[in-house]
Scaffold this motif. Structure first.
Motif, PDB file in Angstrom:
ATOM      1  N   MET A 234      28.304  21.686  30.695  1.00  0.00           N
ATOM      2  CA  MET A 234      29.246  22.566  30.023  1.00  0.00           C
ATOM      3  C   MET A 234      29.782  23.617  30.999  1.00  0.00           C
ATOM      4  O   MET A 234      29.034  24.175  31.786  1.00  0.00           O
ATOM      5  CB  MET A 234      28.562  23.260  28.841  1.00  0.00           C
ATOM      6  N   VAL A 235      31.069  23.853  30.926  1.00  0.00           N
ATOM      7  CA  VAL A 235      31.707  24.868  31.763  1.00  0.00           C
ATOM      8  C   VAL A 235      31.321  26.244  31.234  1.00  0.00           C
ATOM      9  O   VAL A 235      31.311  26.488  30.028  1.00  0.00           O
ATOM     10  CB  VAL A 235      33.249  24.695  31.742  1.00  0.00           C
ATOM     11  N   LYS A 236      31.007  27.147  32.176  1.00  0.00           N
ATOM     12  CA  LYS A 236      30.626  28.513  31.809  1.00  0.00           C
ATOM     13  C   LYS A 236      31.601  29.503  32.420  1.00  0.00           C
ATOM     14  O   LYS A 236      32.049  29.320  33.554  1.00  0.00           O
ATOM     15  CB  LYS A 236      29.215  28.828  32.311  1.00  0.00           C
ATOM     16  N   ALA A 237      31.893  30.550  31.658  1.00  0.00           N
ATOM     17  CA  ALA A 237      32.778  31.617  32.133  1.00  0.00           C
ATOM     18  C   ALA A 237      32.128  32.965  31.869  1.00  0.00           C
ATOM     19  O   ALA A 237      31.349  33.120  30.929  1.00  0.00           O
ATOM     20  CB  ALA A 237      34.134  31.545  31.438  1.00  0.00           C
ATOM     21  N   ALA A 238      32.473  33.933  32.707  1.00  0.00           N
ATOM     22  CA  ALA A 238      32.053  35.316  32.493  1.00  0.00           C
ATOM     23  C   ALA A 238      33.292  36.192  32.531  1.00  0.00           C
ATOM     24  O   ALA A 238      34.133  36.046  33.424  1.00  0.00           O
ATOM     25  CB  ALA A 238      31.056  35.753  33.559  1.00  0.00           C
ATOM     26  N   ILE A 239      33.395  37.074  31.545  1.00  0.00           N
ATOM     27  CA  ILE A 239      34.485  38.048  31.490  1.00  0.00           C
ATOM     28  C   ILE A 239      33.850  39.429  31.611  1.00  0.00           C
ATOM     29  O   ILE A 239      32.940  39.763  30.847  1.00  0.00           O
ATOM     30  CB  ILE A 239      35.263  37.968  30.164  1.00  0.00           C
ATOM     31  N   VAL A 240      34.320  40.208  32.565  1.00  0.00           N
ATOM     32  CA  VAL A 240      33.868  41.585  32.721  1.00  0.00           C
ATOM     33  C   VAL A 240      35.092  42.466  32.503  1.00  0.00           C
ATOM     34  O   VAL A 240      36.151  42.214  33.071  1.00  0.00           O
ATOM     35  CB  VAL A 240      33.259  41.814  34.117  1.00  0.00           C
ATOM     36  N   TYR A 241      34.927  43.481  31.661  1.00  0.00           N
ATOM     37  CA  TYR A 241      36.083  44.336  31.363  1.00  0.00           C
ATOM     38  C   TYR A 241      35.735  45.810  31.492  1.00  0.00           C
ATOM     39  O   TYR A 241      34.593  46.223  31.315  1.00  0.00           O
ATOM     40  CB  TYR A 241      36.639  44.044  29.957  1.00  0.00           C
ATOM     41  N   ALA A 242      36.766  46.585  31.837  1.00  0.00           N
ATOM     42  CA  ALA A 242      36.707  48.048  31.842  1.00  0.00           C
ATOM     43  C   ALA A 242      37.769  48.518  30.866  1.00  0.00           C
ATOM     44  O   ALA A 242      38.928  48.128  30.977  1.00  0.00           O
ATOM     45  CB  ALA A 242      36.977  48.596  33.236  1.00  0.00           C
ATOM     46  N   SER A 243      37.362  49.325  29.892  1.00  0.00           N
ATOM     47  CA  SER A 243      38.308  49.728  28.858  1.00  0.00           C
ATOM     48  C   SER A 243      38.082  51.174  28.450  1.00  0.00           C
ATOM     49  O   SER A 243      36.986  51.531  28.035  1.00  0.00           O
ATOM     50  CB  SER A 243      38.164  48.806  27.642  1.00  0.00           C
TER      51      SER A 243
ATOM     52  N   VAL B 278      28.296  31.172  36.975  1.00  0.00           N
ATOM     53  CA  VAL B 278      29.321  30.612  36.092  1.00  0.00           C
ATOM     54  C   VAL B 278      30.370  29.870  36.921  1.00  0.00           C
ATOM     55  O   VAL B 278      30.395  29.965  38.143  1.00  0.00           O
ATOM     56  CB  VAL B 278      29.997  31.704  35.228  1.00  0.00           C
ATOM     57  N   ASP B 279      31.238  29.137  36.212  1.00  0.00           N
ATOM     58  CA  ASP B 279      32.302  28.373  36.858  1.00  0.00           C
ATOM     59  C   ASP B 279      33.611  29.156  36.951  1.00  0.00           C
ATOM     60  O   ASP B 279      34.395  28.975  37.873  1.00  0.00           O
ATOM     61  CB  ASP B 279      32.543  27.077  36.073  1.00  0.00           C
ATOM     62  N   ILE B 280      33.857  30.022  35.940  1.00  0.00           N
ATOM     63  CA  ILE B 280      35.113  30.773  35.859  1.00  0.00           C
ATOM     64  C   ILE B 280      34.780  32.257  35.723  1.00  0.00           C
ATOM     65  O   ILE B 280      33.984  32.646  34.863  1.00  0.00           O
ATOM     66  CB  ILE B 280      35.964  30.316  34.655  1.00  0.00           C
ATOM     67  N   CYS B 281      35.410  33.077  36.574  1.00  0.00           N
ATOM     68  CA  CYS B 281      35.167  34.518  36.613  1.00  0.00           C
ATOM     69  C   CYS B 281      36.448  35.255  36.222  1.00  0.00           C
ATOM     70  O   CYS B 281      37.502  35.000  36.811  1.00  0.00           O
ATOM     71  CB  CYS B 281      34.765  34.941  38.020  1.00  0.00           C
ATOM     72  N   VAL B 282      36.344  36.172  35.266  1.00  0.00           N
ATOM     73  CA  VAL B 282      37.517  36.924  34.828  1.00  0.00           C
ATOM     74  C   VAL B 282      37.189  38.418  34.811  1.00  0.00           C
ATOM     75  O   VAL B 282      36.124  38.817  34.332  1.00  0.00           O
ATOM     76  CB  VAL B 282      37.964  36.495  33.410  1.00  0.00           C
ATOM     77  N   VAL B 283      38.106  39.224  35.324  1.00  0.00           N
ATOM     78  CA  VAL B 283      38.011  40.680  35.206  1.00  0.00           C
ATOM     79  C   VAL B 283      39.246  41.168  34.466  1.00  0.00           C
ATOM     80  O   VAL B 283      40.372  40.809  34.813  1.00  0.00           O
ATOM     81  CB  VAL B 283      37.902  41.370  36.581  1.00  0.00           C
TER      82      VAL B 283
ATOM     83  N   LEU C 191      30.055  39.051  47.625  1.00  0.00           N
ATOM     84  CA  LEU C 191      29.595  37.747  47.151  1.00  0.00           C
ATOM     85  C   LEU C 191      30.324  36.585  47.816  1.00  0.00           C
ATOM     86  O   LEU C 191      31.432  36.742  48.312  1.00  0.00           O
ATOM     87  CB  LEU C 191      29.794  37.633  45.629  1.00  0.00           C
ATOM     88  N   ASP C 192      29.694  35.418  47.777  1.00  0.00           N
ATOM     89  CA  ASP C 192      30.343  34.167  48.153  1.00  0.00           C
ATOM     90  C   ASP C 192      30.536  33.386  46.860  1.00  0.00           C
ATOM     91  O   ASP C 192      29.575  32.876  46.286  1.00  0.00           O
ATOM     92  CB  ASP C 192      29.472  33.372  49.126  1.00  0.00           C
ATOM     93  N   LEU C 193      31.763  33.336  46.393  1.00  0.00           N
ATOM     94  CA  LEU C 193      32.076  32.639  45.132  1.00  0.00           C
ATOM     95  C   LEU C 193      32.884  31.370  45.391  1.00  0.00           C
ATOM     96  O   LEU C 193      33.668  30.941  44.547  1.00  0.00           O
ATOM     97  CB  LEU C 193      32.804  33.585  44.170  1.00  0.00           C
ATOM     98  N   SER C 194      32.683  30.768  46.552  1.00  0.00           N
ATOM     99  CA  SER C 194      33.356  29.502  46.860  1.00  0.00           C
ATOM    100  C   SER C 194      33.024  28.499  45.763  1.00  0.00           C
ATOM    101  O   SER C 194      31.889  28.428  45.303  1.00  0.00           O
ATOM    102  CB  SER C 194      32.867  28.962  48.204  1.00  0.00           C
ATOM    103  N   GLY C 195      34.038  27.752  45.337  1.00  0.00           N
ATOM    104  CA  GLY C 195      33.837  26.764  44.288  1.00  0.00           C
ATOM    105  C   GLY C 195      33.999  27.321  42.885  1.00  0.00           C
ATOM    106  O   GLY C 195      33.948  26.581  41.906  1.00  0.00           O
ATOM    107  N   LYS C 196      34.201  28.638  42.780  1.00  0.00           N
ATOM    108  CA  LYS C 196      34.424  29.271  41.475  1.00  0.00           C
ATOM    109  C   LYS C 196      35.929  29.513  41.306  1.00  0.00           C
ATOM    110  O   LYS C 196      36.667  29.634  42.271  1.00  0.00           O
ATOM    111  CB  LYS C 196      33.712  30.626  41.374  1.00  0.00           C
ATOM    112  N   VAL C 197      36.353  29.600  40.050  1.00  0.00           N
ATOM    113  CA  VAL C 197      37.749  29.919  39.724  1.00  0.00           C
ATOM    114  C   VAL C 197      37.779  31.343  39.187  1.00  0.00           C
ATOM    115  O   VAL C 197      36.884  31.753  38.445  1.00  0.00           O
ATOM    116  CB  VAL C 197      38.281  28.922  38.664  1.00  0.00           C
ATOM    117  N   PHE C 198      38.807  32.102  39.571  1.00  0.00           N
ATOM    118  CA  PHE C 198      38.914  33.469  39.057  1.00  0.00           C
ATOM    119  C   PHE C 198      40.285  33.744  38.459  1.00  0.00           C
ATOM    120  O   PHE C 198      41.272  33.082  38.785  1.00  0.00           O
ATOM    121  CB  PHE C 198      38.613  34.501  40.151  1.00  0.00           C
ATOM    122  N   GLY C 199      40.294  34.743  37.590  1.00  0.00           N
ATOM    123  CA  GLY C 199      41.530  35.264  37.027  1.00  0.00           C
ATOM    124  C   GLY C 199      41.373  36.748  36.767  1.00  0.00           C
ATOM    125  O   GLY C 199      40.267  37.215  36.467  1.00  0.00           O
ATOM    126  N   THR C 200      42.466  37.492  36.902  1.00  0.00           N
ATOM    127  CA  THR C 200      42.443  38.926  36.622  1.00  0.00           C
ATOM    128  C   THR C 200      43.558  39.271  35.641  1.00  0.00           C
ATOM    129  O   THR C 200      44.629  38.665  35.656  1.00  0.00           O
ATOM    130  CB  THR C 200      42.603  39.764  37.910  1.00  0.00           C
TER     131      THR C 200
END
Length: 152
Positions: free
Chosen positions: A1-10, A49-54, A81-90
């Protein structure tokens, strides 16, 4: 299963809402997602995780856009960090009243690039609270992240 993490500042709740929209979209694609407020997050969690979002806001102090205070340590740790192989979005919310509209979104994108992660979608910058057209942009953003991760 694909895993994602979302970190937010609000500060106003807008980015918490944005993170929630992205989280719901990930769930539609069967992605297991963990959403965390930045002061409770550890940058190393992105290694699991596979997908990283801020999702962040930009703090305007004397006319200069800077990272939110609560996100500075996370940002500094992320760059190590070394996040090679991970996908990111901001993504993030800002106020077009300021010249430095959403510059922290760009700062986090640059930090992710330093980690070796792959950009999965164009950054989404939202003026204040997300409206219908912004929600559509976040849906496209999330789908692009999922598609990019599947292509790696």
């Amino acid at each position: 299963m694909v895993k994602a993490a979302i970190v937010y500042a609000s500060m106003t709740g807008n980015n918490e809402e944005i993170a929630g929209i992205v989280e719901e979209e990930f769930e539609k694609y069967g992605v297991e997602v963990d959403t965390t407020e930045v002061s409770q997050a550890d940058a190393e969690d992105f290694e699991d995780v596979d997908i990283c979002v801020v999702a962040t806001y930009t703090y305007s102090d004397v006319g200069d856009g800077v990272l939110p205070d609560e996100a500075v340590d996370f940002y500094d740790d992320l760059k190590e960090l070394d996040l090679s192989g991970k996908v990111f979005g901001t993504c993030g919310s800002g106020d077009t009243f300021y010249d430095d509209f959403c510059t922290s979104v760009d700062d986090f994108a640059k930090a992710f690039e330093e980690t070796g992660a792959t950009k999965g979608a164009e950054s989404v910058k939202i003026d204040l609270a997300p409206e219908d057209d912004d929600i559509k942009k976040l849906e496209v953003f999330t789908k692009a992240l999922v598609d990019k991760q599947a292509s790696l």
